[in-house]
Design a protein around this motif. Structure first.
Motif, short mmCIF file in Angstrom:
data_model
loop_
_atom_site.label_atom_id
_atom_site.label_comp_id
_atom_site.label_asym_id
_atom_site.label_seq_id
_atom_site.Cartn_x
_atom_site.Cartn_y
_atom_site.Cartn_z
N UNK A 85 0.82 -1.21 0.00
CA UNK A 85 0.00 0.00 0.00
C UNK A 85 0.86 1.27 0.00
N UNK A 86 2.18 1.10 -0.07
CA UNK A 86 3.06 2.26 -0.11
C UNK A 86 3.46 2.81 1.25
N UNK A 87 3.16 2.08 2.31
CA UNK A 87 3.56 2.49 3.65
C UNK A 87 4.98 2.00 3.93
N UNK A 88 5.72 2.76 4.73
CA UNK A 88 7.05 2.36 5.16
C UNK A 88 6.96 2.07 6.65
N UNK A 89 6.98 0.79 7.03
CA UNK A 89 6.78 0.45 8.44
C UNK A 89 7.66 1.23 9.41
N UNK A 90 8.94 1.33 9.14
CA UNK A 90 9.85 2.01 10.08
C UNK A 90 9.52 3.50 10.23
#
Length: 118
Positions: free
Chosen positions: A100-105
């Motif tokens: 979804x284009x999220x960057x977990x960190x």
């Protein structure tokens, strides 16, 4: 085996403290991931699970303390990123967050710790 971390995401709030009482939280409807999500919410101080058992197979019925009176909406894991417009928090599997284009960190308000995580 590589497993992406489970994370708590929000489009509206930057900290757990900002989440108002009575807010909705999207959680996986898959038993294993739902349990992981509940343990993450507990680790982040948002809920407390009953102390009986090890919490491996916790469900929303095992929530012993919910000080913000959070409401849980169970959703199929691939759909969790789509809930971000509709809920205060969404507990999203790392692989779906990445798709979804999220960057977990960077984007997660909280992530599952690698240490001690089965």
């Amino acid at each position: 085996m590589h497993v992406e971390p489970l994370g708590i995401y929000s489009l509206r709030f930057r900290t757990h403290a900002d989440v108002p009482a009575g807010s909705s939280v999207a959680l996986s409807n898959n038993g294993a991931n739902s349990s992981r999500g509940l343990r993450l919410l507990q680790d982040q101080g948002l809920i407390r699970l009953r102390s009986s058992g090890d919490g491996t197979f916790a469900t929303v019925n095992d929530i012993a303390d919910n000080p913000k009176r959070l409401k849980f909406v169970e959703v199929a894991p691939p759909q969790l990123p789509r809930t971000l417009d509709d809920v205060a928090l969404s507990v999203i599997n790392g692989n779906y967050a990445l798709k979804a284009g999220l960057t977990p960190a960077k984007d997660a308000l909280g992530l599952v710790r690698a240490e001690g995580n089965p």
